[in-house]
Design an enzyme around this catalytic site. Structure first.
Site, PDB file in Angstrom:
ATOM      1  CE  LYS A 236      -2.228  18.866   1.004  1.00 23.43           C
ATOM      2  NZ  LYS A 236      -0.977  18.299   0.474  1.00 23.43           N
ATOM      3  NE  ARG A 310       6.912  12.471   5.015  1.00 20.23           N
ATOM      4  CZ  ARG A 310       7.537  12.844   3.893  1.00 20.23           C
ATOM      5  NH1 ARG A 310       8.860  12.990   3.879  1.00 20.23           N
ATOM      6  NH2 ARG A 310       6.854  13.082   2.799  1.00 20.23           N
TER       7      ARG A 310
END
Length: 462
Positions: A236, A310
């Protein structure tokens, strides 16, 4: 000093020298101190008073009271009951007290000067409201559990510490806790959890919670538990990734919901599956282009290691299906895209039965955890195409990221199982610190999950 709470219904209730039409406006306050008596006047003017409005008043009252050194607060609910004509007395009182208790939350355990202001004693005039008070305490305690988990620093809440706390929490309850460590993950079918978690020195775990308190197949709650997310190899680049300690907001919501339903002696079978990992770029970290094979045979190419949520949720959904869950609700801080679509006040909710979405929206409004219906667009399945595997975990498009993430998960839900997906990435913190929302995590999802479970149970019985 003692304070009398007055909910303003007419100007005649206010001393003449203070009368002003603005005091009627919802949430406006006026504090009057004369001789040995003090009064806090609260404006309630609104076209329609909802449950959340009443929680707001409870929290707002507590915040105002905290500004003064108040020993005792006296509250007469009669004027409030007249305003909330659509609700019964117990609902009104419970909602007010829930807001009152939640507004007293703070997380300062790591501050050297840990000063907690003593709570003013709230006395309620009229009938005995003990049952309402007990319910408000049970509900607020479960929400505060989720807040506590989310607010913990990353080094104080690793996957290992999380599972230890679960064991302690549910030790003397009807909730059974099973912990799967790194040595048992692949044998239990949690291949993605093993892959995602192996890059960190903090080993991954899966917590399985079971509340067997009725007949029939279980309802499954699945919560994303990434106790810190640096993005992995696709690191990130945001200004403050310290917020990523809250990337286990879904796990916290599930934990709080199980606690709430257990305390309410929910009559039914519940299964909670909580995969717990730290997603960092260590020497054994998984890489873009890696392929993961799931227990149902589906293969997934890793297009982006920052789409790890996910991957581990898919494991948990498959486990829930194998456990014969007839109804699966997953909740996760899954995508930044949901905030771009909906802002910071409402989470996105997806359902395999589109006709139910507006009903689910109303359940959210009733609970105080607001959601907004989102579509499952079958055509977007093509955006998850991989040249190497059956699926890619990253969409080929920069648009509609919350929808493509939901579509990815849908591939792991069996046709004979009902499914709801909640993307709460934008609501893990309160959109504004006001009324009963304090600094830190919001506790979002606890009430919503409990309401969804209870509503589903009622529909099954009927």
């Amino acid at each position: 000093m003692n304070v009398q709470i007055v909910l303003v219904g007419s100007l005649s209730e206010i001393p003449k020298s203070y009368r002003n039409e603005n005091i009627f406006l919802f949430g406006k306050t006026l504090f009057v101190h004369k001789e040995n008596e003090a009064y806090l006047y609260l404006g309630t003017k609104k076209d329609r008073i909802t449950r959340e409005d009443i929680r707001y008043l409870g929290g707002h009252t507590r915040r105002q009271i905290n500004k003064w050194n108040v020993e005792e607060v006296n509250m007469d609910f009669q004027s409030l009951l007249k305003l909330a004509k659509e609700m019964n007395e117990k609902e009104v009182v419970t909602c007010f007290l829930e807001g009152w208790y939640l507004a007293g939350y703070n997380f300062n355990k790591y501050k050297q000067k840990n000063v907690n202001k003593q709570m003013s004693q709230l006395k309620m005039k009229g009938e005995s409201y003990d049952t309402c008070n007990d319910m408000a305490i049970i509900r607020s305690r479960a929400i505060n559990t989720a807040r506590d988990f989310c607010n913990e620093p990353a080094n104080k809440l690793t996957p290992e510490i999380y599972v230890k706390r679960l064991k302690e929490m549910f030790e003397d309850t009807k909730v059974e806790v099973e912990i799967i460590d790194i040595n048992g993950l692949e044998d239990a079918g949690f291949h993605a959890v093993h892959v995602v978690g192996k890059g960190s020195s903090r080993s991954p775990y899966v917590a399985i919670l079971r509340l067997n308190n009725g007949a029939g197949d279980p309802i499954a709650l699945v919560g994303k538990g990434v106790t810190f997310d640096s993005g992995g190899t696709n690191v990130k680049t945001g200004r403050d990734i310290g917020e990523m300690k809250m990337d286990m907001g879904g796990a916290a919501a599930v934990t709080g919901a199980i606690q709430l339903l257990s305390d309410l002696d929910y009559k039914g079978n519940l299964l909670a599956v909580i995969p717990l990992v730290v997603n960092v770029a260590g020497e054994e970290a998984y890489l873009p282009s890696d392929v993961i094979t799931y227990r149902n045979g589906l293969t997934v190419e890793v297009g982006n290691t920052d789409a790890e949520g996910r991957l581990i949720l898919a494991d948990a959904i498959l486990y829930s299906t194998a456990a014969k869950a007839k109804y699966i609700i997953d909740i996760a801080t899954l995508t930044g895209s949901i905030g771009h679509a909906l802002g910071l006040k409402k989470a996105g909710i997806f359902c395999d039965d589109e006709d139910r979405l507006w009903e689910l929206k109303e359940i959210g409004a009733r609970s105080g955890d607001y959601v907004w219906p989102m579509p499952l667009v079958e055509d977007y399945q093509s955006l998850l195409k991989s040249d190497t595997a059956d699926l890619n975990n990253m969409s080929a498009s920069i648009y509609g990221g919350a929808i493509t993430a939901a579509m990815f998960l849908k591939n792991f839900v069996s046709d004979d199982c009902r499914w709801i997906h909640i993307d709460m990435a934008n609501t893990v913190r309160p959109w504004k610190e006001e009324c009963y929302y304090t600094a830190g995590a919001s506790g979002f999802g606890v009430r919503l999950l409990a309401e969804l479970v209870q509503c589903e149970r009622i529909s099954d019985v009927n």
